[in-house]
Design a protein around this motif. Structure first.
Motif, PDB file in Angstrom:
ATOM      1  N   VAL A 194      -4.087  77.227  66.637  1.00 47.93           N
ATOM      2  CA  VAL A 194      -2.838  77.990  66.571  1.00 47.93           C
ATOM      3  C   VAL A 194      -1.959  77.781  67.804  1.00 47.93           C
ATOM      4  CG1 VAL A 194      -3.631  79.836  65.045  1.00 47.93           C
ATOM      5  CG2 VAL A 194      -3.971  80.073  67.500  1.00 47.93           C
ATOM      6  N   HIS A 195      -2.549  77.434  68.950  1.00 43.37           N
ATOM      7  CA  HIS A 195      -1.723  77.378  70.164  1.00 43.37           C
ATOM      8  C   HIS A 195      -0.752  76.203  70.144  1.00 43.37           C
ATOM      9  CE1 HIS A 195      -4.194  74.073  71.647  1.00 43.37           C
ATOM     10  NE2 HIS A 195      -3.286  73.892  72.567  1.00 43.37           N
TER      11      HIS A 195
ATOM     12  N   CYS B  56      13.558  78.891  73.150  1.00 43.63           N
ATOM     13  CA  CYS B  56      12.543  77.871  72.852  1.00 43.63           C
ATOM     14  C   CYS B  56      11.885  78.143  71.499  1.00 43.63           C
ATOM     15  CB  CYS B  56      11.483  77.832  73.953  1.00 43.63           C
ATOM     16  SG  CYS B  56      10.434  79.307  74.021  1.00 43.63           S
ATOM     17  N   LEU B  57      11.982  79.391  71.034  1.00 48.05           N
ATOM     18  CA  LEU B  57      11.470  79.829  69.731  1.00 48.05           C
ATOM     19  C   LEU B  57       9.942  79.973  69.659  1.00 48.05           C
ATOM     20  CD1 LEU B  57      13.810  77.641  67.493  1.00 48.05           C
ATOM     21  CD2 LEU B  57      13.981  80.112  67.745  1.00 48.05           C
ATOM     22  N   PHE B  58       9.258  79.850  70.795  1.00 48.30           N
ATOM     23  CA  PHE B  58       7.791  79.961  70.770  1.00 48.30           C
ATOM     24  C   PHE B  58       7.363  81.306  70.161  1.00 48.30           C
ATOM     25  CE2 PHE B  58       6.387  76.839  74.369  1.00 48.30           C
ATOM     26  CZ  PHE B  58       7.077  75.831  73.733  1.00 48.30           C
ATOM     27  N   CYS B  59       8.069  82.390  70.549  1.00 45.61           N
ATOM     28  CA  CYS B  59       7.686  83.722  70.056  1.00 45.61           C
ATOM     29  C   CYS B  59       7.744  83.762  68.535  1.00 45.61           C
ATOM     30  CB  CYS B  59       8.577  84.800  70.666  1.00 45.61           C
ATOM     31  SG  CYS B  59      10.342  84.532  70.456  1.00 45.61           S
ATOM     32  N   TYR B  60       8.739  83.080  67.986  1.00 46.22           N
ATOM     33  CA  TYR B  60       8.882  83.052  66.524  1.00 46.22           C
ATOM     34  C   TYR B  60       7.670  82.371  65.868  1.00 46.22           C
ATOM     35  CZ  TYR B  60      10.229  81.209  62.008  1.00 46.22           C
ATOM     36  OH  TYR B  60      10.212  80.857  60.677  1.00 46.22           O
ATOM     37  N   PHE B  61       7.261  81.233  66.399  1.00 46.12           N
ATOM     38  CA  PHE B  61       6.159  80.484  65.780  1.00 46.12           C
ATOM     39  C   PHE B  61       4.805  81.164  65.989  1.00 46.12           C
ATOM     40  CE2 PHE B  61       9.438  77.246  66.013  1.00 46.12           C
ATOM     41  CZ  PHE B  61       9.338  76.677  64.752  1.00 46.12           C
ATOM     42  N   TYR B  62       4.667  81.899  67.102  1.00 46.65           N
ATOM     43  CA  TYR B  62       3.380  82.533  67.395  1.00 46.65           C
ATOM     44  C   TYR B  62       3.241  83.930  66.799  1.00 46.65           C
ATOM     45  CZ  TYR B  62       2.286  78.876  70.832  1.00 46.65           C
ATOM     46  OH  TYR B  62       2.000  77.691  71.449  1.00 46.65           O
ATOM     47  N   CYS B  63       4.305  84.513  66.282  1.00 46.19           N
ATOM     48  CA  CYS B  63       4.228  85.892  65.806  1.00 46.19           C
ATOM     49  C   CYS B  63       3.350  85.986  64.550  1.00 46.19           C
ATOM     50  CB  CYS B  63       5.612  86.448  65.497  1.00 46.19           C
ATOM     51  SG  CYS B  63       5.509  88.139  64.867  1.00 46.19           S
ATOM     52  N   PRO B  64       2.259  86.771  64.593  1.00 46.79           N
ATOM     53  CA  PRO B  64       1.403  86.877  63.403  1.00 46.79           C
ATOM     54  C   PRO B  64       2.052  87.700  62.293  1.00 46.79           C
ATOM     55  CG  PRO B  64       0.262  87.632  65.407  1.00 46.79           C
ATOM     56  CD  PRO B  64       1.712  87.527  65.730  1.00 46.79           C
ATOM     57  N   ASP B  65       3.121  88.426  62.626  1.00 46.56           N
ATOM     58  CA  ASP B  65       3.683  89.379  61.676  1.00 46.56           C
ATOM     59  C   ASP B  65       5.094  89.039  61.208  1.00 46.56           C
ATOM     60  OD1 ASP B  65       1.597  91.492  61.298  1.00 46.56           O
ATOM     61  OD2 ASP B  65       1.614  91.285  63.467  1.00 46.56           O
ATOM     62  N   LYS B  73      19.109  79.545  64.047  1.00 44.43           N
ATOM     63  CA  LYS B  73      18.173  78.881  64.967  1.00 44.43           C
ATOM     64  C   LYS B  73      18.027  79.597  66.310  1.00 44.43           C
ATOM     65  CE  LYS B  73      19.195  74.279  63.118  1.00 44.43           C
ATOM     66  NZ  LYS B  73      19.435  72.878  63.436  1.00 44.43           N
ATOM     67  N   LYS B  74      18.457  80.854  66.367  1.00 45.59           N
ATOM     68  CA  LYS B  74      18.342  81.590  67.629  1.00 45.59           C
ATOM     69  C   LYS B  74      17.633  82.921  67.426  1.00 45.59           C
ATOM     70  CE  LYS B  74      22.004  79.865  70.564  1.00 45.59           C
ATOM     71  NZ  LYS B  74      22.845  78.895  69.858  1.00 45.59           N
ATOM     72  N   VAL B  75      16.767  83.273  68.406  1.00 45.57           N
ATOM     73  CA  VAL B  75      16.094  84.579  68.356  1.00 45.57           C
ATOM     74  C   VAL B  75      17.141  85.647  68.636  1.00 45.57           C
ATOM     75  CG1 VAL B  75      14.347  86.048  69.441  1.00 45.57           C
ATOM     76  CG2 VAL B  75      13.914  83.608  69.147  1.00 45.57           C
ATOM     77  N   VAL B  76      17.226  86.628  67.728  1.00 46.48           N
ATOM     78  CA  VAL B  76      18.207  87.697  67.944  1.00 46.48           C
ATOM     79  C   VAL B  76      17.545  89.064  68.127  1.00 46.48           C
ATOM     80  CG1 VAL B  76      20.112  86.497  66.779  1.00 46.48           C
ATOM     81  CG2 VAL B  76      18.577  87.969  65.447  1.00 46.48           C
ATOM     82  N   GLY B  77      16.268  89.165  67.833  1.00 43.48           N
ATOM     83  CA  GLY B  77      15.610  90.462  68.014  1.00 43.48           C
ATOM     84  C   GLY B  77      14.268  90.505  67.316  1.00 43.48           C
ATOM     85  N   PHE B  78      13.719  91.715  67.215  1.00 43.40           N
ATOM     86  CA  PHE B  78      12.405  91.903  66.605  1.00 43.40           C
ATOM     87  C   PHE B  78      12.494  92.829  65.403  1.00 43.40           C
ATOM     88  CE2 PHE B  78      11.755  91.166  71.174  1.00 43.40           C
ATOM     89  CZ  PHE B  78      11.012  89.999  71.102  1.00 43.40           C
ATOM     90  N   ASP B  79      11.695  92.548  64.422  1.00 36.49           N
ATOM     91  CA  ASP B  79      11.608  93.401  63.245  1.00 36.49           C
ATOM     92  C   ASP B  79      10.574  94.487  63.549  1.00 36.49           C
ATOM     93  OD1 ASP B  79      10.950  94.588  60.876  1.00 36.49           O
ATOM     94  OD2 ASP B  79      10.403  92.746  59.820  1.00 36.49           O
ATOM     95  N   LEU B  80      11.057  95.612  64.035  1.00 32.81           N
ATOM     96  CA  LEU B  80      10.143  96.664  64.501  1.00 32.81           C
ATOM     97  C   LEU B  80       9.532  97.467  63.356  1.00 32.81           C
ATOM     98  CD1 LEU B  80      12.150  97.724  67.661  1.00 32.81           C
ATOM     99  CD2 LEU B  80      10.004  96.451  67.604  1.00 32.81           C
ATOM    100  N   CYS B  89       3.949  87.474  71.839  1.00 38.81           N
ATOM    101  CA  CYS B  89       5.269  86.940  72.192  1.00 38.81           C
ATOM    102  C   CYS B  89       5.496  87.040  73.696  1.00 38.81           C
ATOM    103  CB  CYS B  89       6.376  87.642  71.413  1.00 38.81           C
ATOM    104  SG  CYS B  89       6.357  89.437  71.569  1.00 38.81           S
ATOM    105  N   ALA B  90       5.144  88.209  74.282  1.00 35.92           N
ATOM    106  CA  ALA B  90       5.357  88.410  75.717  1.00 35.92           C
ATOM    107  C   ALA B  90       4.419  87.513  76.521  1.00 35.92           C
ATOM    108  CB  ALA B  90       5.128  89.869  76.077  1.00 35.92           C
ATOM    109  N   ALA B  91       3.157  87.382  76.058  1.00 40.11           N
ATOM    110  CA  ALA B  91       2.178  86.564  76.784  1.00 40.11           C
ATOM    111  C   ALA B  91       2.546  85.086  76.745  1.00 40.11           C
ATOM    112  CB  ALA B  91       0.781  86.771  76.203  1.00 40.11           C
TER     113      ALA B  91
END
Lengths: 320, 113
Positions: A194-195, B56-65, B73-80, B89-91
């Motif tokens: 996954v990484h 960079c969009l990493f948070c988008y690809f790593y988000c399990p939810d 193509k841009k991060v605009v926020g989180f679906d809370l 995402c933070a890590a």
């Protein structure tokens, strides 16, 4: 060999797994699914899913997180179900009843793949159906509360391999599913994590484009079962790959290609084991022997893999 | 991709007689889990600093939810409504643009990030 695509391009492919599924916070399985399905581009899909965390959490009635045609199968027959669907589709195509193209994919955890579903997977691979099988490997039966599977590493705590006076976690080594699948002489087998989502998507793309069976075995962290911090799931996978415990490689028509060689950056398995509570007991007196065996196993397997890649005489890219 | 676009109202499913359920427990609305909220599981919420974010969009690809909202193509926020607060995402953010903030701190700050 799979070529990696830019995140800016991959993001346009949309999501085929919705939020609102009930996998645990920090679960690797949904990261695997989201990225693997991007590899299908805009092909219509039929998805089969073996019983397991992924299946029970994504399809709690009356909800489904899947945006494609989805079939719930039992633990043992995900590959049989998807190969049946594929065979029916080929027949309908031959009869002129469908003209569209369609791809077939089955997901199973390590319990549903290494153990319970291995006979149906082996049969489907041998029959040569045109499908992709994805095993998300978190190293135990996590859904039912962490029972050991054929994928559980040596020394790991699970509820059925407890640590105590007699044993220090699991007594046996894990089996090598990637090698088992490769032994079926199918066109494409790959190991991913996954990484490295670009590598994972590229491999999924290759798998979907492959005519005939293709298998992806993907390392999928489980913070609950591994007793690790949910925010560190991706980092855990990264370190496990960097230690060569989980090498990233492909077997294309029998030819081995290593996709990532840490070379001098190779880290000891201890580095990530310390962060996983399932190995905590090994760091107390008496665990040294198992720790040493684990490291030796990893080094031996890594050397063997390098030798196999040498046979293929394919250039190994540095620093993936 | 041609997912089923059919809408399926399950708001009164507890009162349904057996025959109202689809045969074989088929769920006729694809991806309807989006109507189920898992945001309440969260103890910490991700807070993004748009100035630090490099897209960079990493948070988008790593988000399990599937909870990182991307537009154009841009991060605009989180679906809370669906984010479970795992903190991946933070890590993983290479620009340290995301921090996890406990829900109680967030409330005490009057909902200001």
């Amino acid at each position: 060999m799979a070529t990696r695509l830019a995140p800016k391009e991959l993001v346009t492919r949309g999501d085929r797994l919705s939020g609102g599924h009930r996998l645990c916070a920090g679960c690797g399985a949904s990261i695997v699914v989201r990225n693997v399905l991007k590899g299908a581009k805009d092909h219509p899909l039929v998805v089969g899913c073996a019983t397991g965390c992924l299946e029970v959490s994504t399809t709690i009635y009356p909800y489904t997180a899947w945006k494609d045609a989805y079939i719930h199968t039992a633990f043992e027959n995900a590959a049989a179900t998807i190969s049946g669907a594929e065979a029916a589709f080929q027949s309908l195509k031959k009869q002129g009843k469908v003209s569209k193209d369609c791809k077939f994919v089955a997901f199973g955890g390590d319990g549903g793949t290494y153990d319970i579903g291995i006979q149906s997977l082996s049969g489907a691979l041998e029959r040569g159906h045109d499908f992709v099988y994805v095993c998300y490997d978190n190293g135990a039966y996590m859904n039912t509360g962490f029972q050991r599977s054929g994928a559980t590493p040596l020394g790991a705590w699970t509820t059925t391999t407890p640590n105590g006076k007699v044993d220090l976690g699991k007594r046996q080594n894990r089996k090598n599913l990637t090698a088992i699948c490769a032994a079926h002489n199918i066109p494409y087998v790959a190991q991913a994590s996954v990484h490295n989502f670009r590598d994972l998507i590229a491999k999924a793309e290759t798998a979907f484009e492959t005519e005939g069976p293709a298998v992806l075995v993907v390392l999928s962290p489980c913070p609950r079962g591994w007793r690790s911090d949910p925010s560190q799931s991706v980092e855990m996978a990264r370190q496990m790959v960097q230690s060569c415990y989980w090498p990233l490689y492909e077997i294309i028509d029998g030819r081995y290609v290593i996709n990532y060689d840490p070379k001098a950056k190779k880290i000891p398995v201890l580095d990530w084991m310390k962060a996983q509570g399932r190995f905590g007991h090994l760091f107390k007196a008496g665990g040294e022997d198992i720790l040493q065996r684990l490291q030796e196993n990893v080094d031996r397997e890594w050397q063997r893999l390098q030798a196999l890649a040498q046979l293929g005489a394919v250039e190994t890219p540095a620093g993936a | 991709m041609s997912p089923s676009q059919k809408k399926w109202d399950v708001s009164k499913i507890q009162e349904w007689p057996p025959e109202k359920h689809e045969a074989g427990a088929v769920i006729p609305e694809a991806g309807n889990a989006v109507n189920y909220q898992t945001g309440g599981w969260r103890g910490e919420r991700p807070v993004r600093d748009a100035d630090k974010c490099t897209q960079c969009l990493f948070c988008y690809f790593y988000c399990p939810d599937t909870s990182v909202i991307v537009e154009d193509k841009k991060v605009v926020g989180f679906d809370l409504e669906h984010c479970k607060g795992c903190g991946i995402c933070a890590a993983e953010c290479p620009a340290d643009a995301i921090v996890m903030c406990t829900e109680t701190d967030f409330e005490q700050n009057g909902g200001n990030e």
